[in-house]
Design a protein around this motif. Structure first.
Motif, PDB file in Angstrom:
ATOM      1  N   HIS A  18       0.795  -1.238   0.000  1.00  0.00           N
ATOM      2  CA  HIS A  18       0.000   0.000   0.000  1.00  0.00           C
ATOM      3  C   HIS A  18       0.825   1.285   0.000  1.00  0.00           C
ATOM      4  O   HIS A  18       0.245   2.372  -0.050  1.00  0.00           O
ATOM      5  CB  HIS A  18      -0.927   0.008   1.221  1.00  0.00           C
ATOM      6  CG  HIS A  18      -1.926  -1.108   1.218  1.00  0.00           C
ATOM      7  ND1 HIS A  18      -3.078  -1.080   0.467  1.00  0.00           N
ATOM      8  CD2 HIS A  18      -1.934  -2.306   1.872  1.00  0.00           C
ATOM      9  CE1 HIS A  18      -3.761  -2.197   0.648  1.00  0.00           C
ATOM     10  NE2 HIS A  18      -3.101  -2.954   1.493  1.00  0.00           N
ATOM     11  N   HIS A  20       2.483   2.840  -2.172  1.00  0.00           N
ATOM     12  CA  HIS A  20       2.348   3.704  -3.351  1.00  0.00           C
ATOM     13  C   HIS A  20       1.078   4.545  -3.324  1.00  0.00           C
ATOM     14  O   HIS A  20       0.950   5.514  -4.070  1.00  0.00           O
ATOM     15  CB  HIS A  20       2.350   2.845  -4.620  1.00  0.00           C
ATOM     16  CG  HIS A  20       1.129   1.971  -4.738  1.00  0.00           C
ATOM     17  ND1 HIS A  20       1.036   0.740  -4.129  1.00  0.00           N
ATOM     18  CD2 HIS A  20      -0.057   2.162  -5.370  1.00  0.00           C
ATOM     19  CE1 HIS A  20      -0.143   0.202  -4.382  1.00  0.00           C
ATOM     20  NE2 HIS A  20      -0.824   1.040  -5.132  1.00  0.00           N
ATOM     21  N   GLU A  21       0.121   4.177  -2.474  1.00  0.00           N
ATOM     22  CA  GLU A  21      -1.149   4.887  -2.436  1.00  0.00           C
ATOM     23  C   GLU A  21      -0.957   6.263  -1.804  1.00  0.00           C
ATOM     24  O   GLU A  21      -0.282   6.408  -0.792  1.00  0.00           O
ATOM     25  CB  GLU A  21      -2.177   4.076  -1.633  1.00  0.00           C
ATOM     26  CG  GLU A  21      -2.492   2.727  -2.268  1.00  0.00           C
ATOM     27  CD  GLU A  21      -3.343   1.847  -1.365  1.00  0.00           C
ATOM     28  OE1 GLU A  21      -3.664   2.291  -0.226  1.00  0.00           O
ATOM     29  OE2 GLU A  21      -3.688   0.726  -1.780  1.00  0.00           O
ATOM     30  N   LYS A  22      -1.548   7.266  -2.400  1.00  0.00           N
ATOM     31  CA  LYS A  22      -1.408   8.636  -1.897  1.00  0.00           C
ATOM     32  C   LYS A  22      -2.611   9.020  -1.045  1.00  0.00           C
ATOM     33  O   LYS A  22      -3.748   8.678  -1.355  1.00  0.00           O
ATOM     34  CB  LYS A  22      -1.241   9.612  -3.063  1.00  0.00           C
ATOM     35  CG  LYS A  22       0.049   9.371  -3.859  1.00  0.00           C
ATOM     36  CD  LYS A  22       0.341  10.485  -4.834  1.00  0.00           C
ATOM     37  CE  LYS A  22       1.676  10.271  -5.526  1.00  0.00           C
ATOM     38  NZ  LYS A  22       2.054  11.391  -6.416  1.00  0.00           N
ATOM     39  N   LYS A  27      -2.795  14.044  -2.580  1.00  0.00           N
ATOM     40  CA  LYS A  27      -3.477  14.243  -3.854  1.00  0.00           C
ATOM     41  C   LYS A  27      -3.762  15.729  -4.109  1.00  0.00           C
ATOM     42  O   LYS A  27      -3.623  16.223  -5.226  1.00  0.00           O
ATOM     43  CB  LYS A  27      -4.772  13.439  -3.885  1.00  0.00           C
ATOM     44  CG  LYS A  27      -4.557  11.931  -3.965  1.00  0.00           C
ATOM     45  CD  LYS A  27      -5.889  11.191  -3.917  1.00  0.00           C
ATOM     46  CE  LYS A  27      -5.678   9.685  -3.974  1.00  0.00           C
ATOM     47  NZ  LYS A  27      -6.946   8.932  -3.863  1.00  0.00           N
ATOM     48  N   LYS A  43       3.020   7.534  -9.243  1.00  0.00           N
ATOM     49  CA  LYS A  43       2.930   6.388  -8.346  1.00  0.00           C
ATOM     50  C   LYS A  43       3.944   5.353  -8.818  1.00  0.00           C
ATOM     51  O   LYS A  43       3.910   4.932  -9.970  1.00  0.00           O
ATOM     52  CB  LYS A  43       1.528   5.777  -8.398  1.00  0.00           C
ATOM     53  CG  LYS A  43       0.442   6.563  -7.697  1.00  0.00           C
ATOM     54  CD  LYS A  43      -0.865   5.790  -7.733  1.00  0.00           C
ATOM     55  CE  LYS A  43      -1.972   6.534  -7.018  1.00  0.00           C
ATOM     56  NZ  LYS A  43      -3.251   5.768  -7.060  1.00  0.00           N
ATOM     57  N   TYR A  45       5.084   1.704  -8.150  1.00  0.00           N
ATOM     58  CA  TYR A  45       4.656   0.499  -7.448  1.00  0.00           C
ATOM     59  C   TYR A  45       5.808  -0.334  -6.903  1.00  0.00           C
ATOM     60  O   TYR A  45       5.619  -1.169  -6.028  1.00  0.00           O
ATOM     61  CB  TYR A  45       3.798  -0.362  -8.393  1.00  0.00           C
ATOM     62  CG  TYR A  45       2.533   0.315  -8.844  1.00  0.00           C
ATOM     63  CD1 TYR A  45       1.544   0.654  -7.925  1.00  0.00           C
ATOM     64  CD2 TYR A  45       2.324   0.642 -10.180  1.00  0.00           C
ATOM     65  CE1 TYR A  45       0.376   1.287  -8.326  1.00  0.00           C
ATOM     66  CE2 TYR A  45       1.157   1.280 -10.589  1.00  0.00           C
ATOM     67  CZ  TYR A  45       0.188   1.593  -9.662  1.00  0.00           C
ATOM     68  OH  TYR A  45      -0.962   2.225 -10.057  1.00  0.00           O
TER      69      TYR A  45
END
Length: 355
Positions: A18, A20-22, A27, A43, A45
């Motif tokens: 997770h 890489h999730e912003k 955002k 992003k 990965y």
């Protein structure tokens, strides 16, 4: 598996999948940057923070009691990258290549071989188009400054060596050895035999500080990881083995009584850094396992155990605290300390082996 290791493993898998999730805040910042015409990082990965975790999980695969769960997580990590057909953004992405190669060997799945080929092709492209006069790969080719970072040794060299040995590709092995030897020639402080953060060959200028903790960790991890795969009969094996021990001895001169290393090794009254401690110790453990270090357990056993005890004391809820924040470039070392993936990955490796 101890309760601590269960916490560390669960946190490592979650972060790997997770990271890489912003967040919503990130955002919004990205939207503002785009509106102002500024660069927004994509992003990634398979970035270096998650690569450190993937490598630790994969390299210790046989030690895990829940092998199937670990394997599923690693497959999900790489499958997500493959499915989205993401490019290789930077040298950092090569770090997870050793885990990817190990996954290919374990499963035989050609998609993982193709992923490794993709990483190798990216590094070859930089070597052909952007390398300096001595063949060193700049850390950020797009910046056109020919800055060579020691980080790159730990990020790409083990992958290059394993890739070359696994597939009989001498080009990869030669590229790996060239990066290490150039760093040893142009990026070291002669008195302490510790690395600067980097250098530029054309100007003969060395950048950053001497003995930044993670720089020492990147260099030791890069050499140990490469020698793990390099055939012992290779022309450079003995000399690299000797230099690894010399750097290790230089680093341990600055180890604190509690097993920790400072964020900058010579800054004995400065903050202790769990990431520097974990990376250096992880590299030393690999040196012991593969016979790179002469005397191994007799010479380094107490020192490694002391570092493991320090790291255990930094763990809370599966995170490893007392970790210095992300470096922003040469001589840009924020004095911010918390829990980050770059202490978690190598810390997990150390504690699993020494608990």
């Amino acid at each position: 598996m101890t309760e601590r290791m269960k916490r560390l493993q669960a946190e490592a898998i979650y972060v790997m999948l997770h990271y890489h999730e912003k967040t919503g805040k990130q955002k919004v910042k990205d939207l503002l940057k785009k509106a102002a015409g500024r660069y927004v990082s994509p992003k990634d990965y398979i970035s270096w923070p998650t690569g450190l975790i993937a490598n630790a999980l994969m390299e210790n695969y046989e030690r895990w009691e829940n092998k199937d769960e670990v394997l599923s997580a690693l497959e999900a990590y790489f499958d997500f990258w493959i499915k989205n057909a993401e490019p290789i953004y930077c040298i950092d992405d090569a770090l997870c290549g050793t885990a990817l190669l190990a996954l290919y060997k374990l499963t035989g799945a050609e998609k993982y071989r193709a992923g490794a080929d993709k990483i190798a092709a990216y590094l070859y492209k930089i070597a052909d188009e952007d390398a300096d006069e001595k063949g060193s790969l700049p850390y950020r080719p797009s910046q056109k400054n020919n800055h060579i970072y020691v980080d790159g040794i730990g990020m790409m060299c083990p992958f290059l060596c394993e890739y070359g040995v696994t597939f009989g590709d001498d080009k990869a092995i030669l590229l790996c050895i060239k990066q290490i030897k150039n760093m040893l020639e142009y990026g070291m402080d002669e008195d302490s035999f510790l690395p600067y953060h980097g250098y530029m060959y054309e100007s003969k200028v060395k950048y950053g500080i001497i003995g930044w903790g993670r720089a020492v960790g990147w260099l030791l991890m890069g050499i140990a990881g490469s020698l793990h795969f390099l055939p012992k009969e290779h022309l450079d094996y003995i000399s690299l083995k000797e230099v690894f021990q010399r750097i290790a001895d230089s680093a341990y001169y600055y180890q604190k009584a509690n097993g920790a290393f400072a964020w900058q090794l010579e800054a004995q009254e400065g903050p202790q850094d769990s990431s520097a401690t974990a990376m250096i110790t992880s590299a030393i453990l690999k040196g012991i396992q593969t016979g790179i270090i002469n005397g191994s357990e007799n010479a380094y056993g107490k020192k490694v155990r002391a570092s493991a005890e320090f790291l255990a004391g930094c763990e809370k809820d599966g995170k490893i605290f007392a970790c210095s924040g992300e470096c922003k470039g040469f001589s840009e070392y924020p004095q911010i300390y918390g829990a980050y993936p770059w202490s978690l990955g190598p810390g997990l490796d150390v504690l699993l082996q020494k608990e």
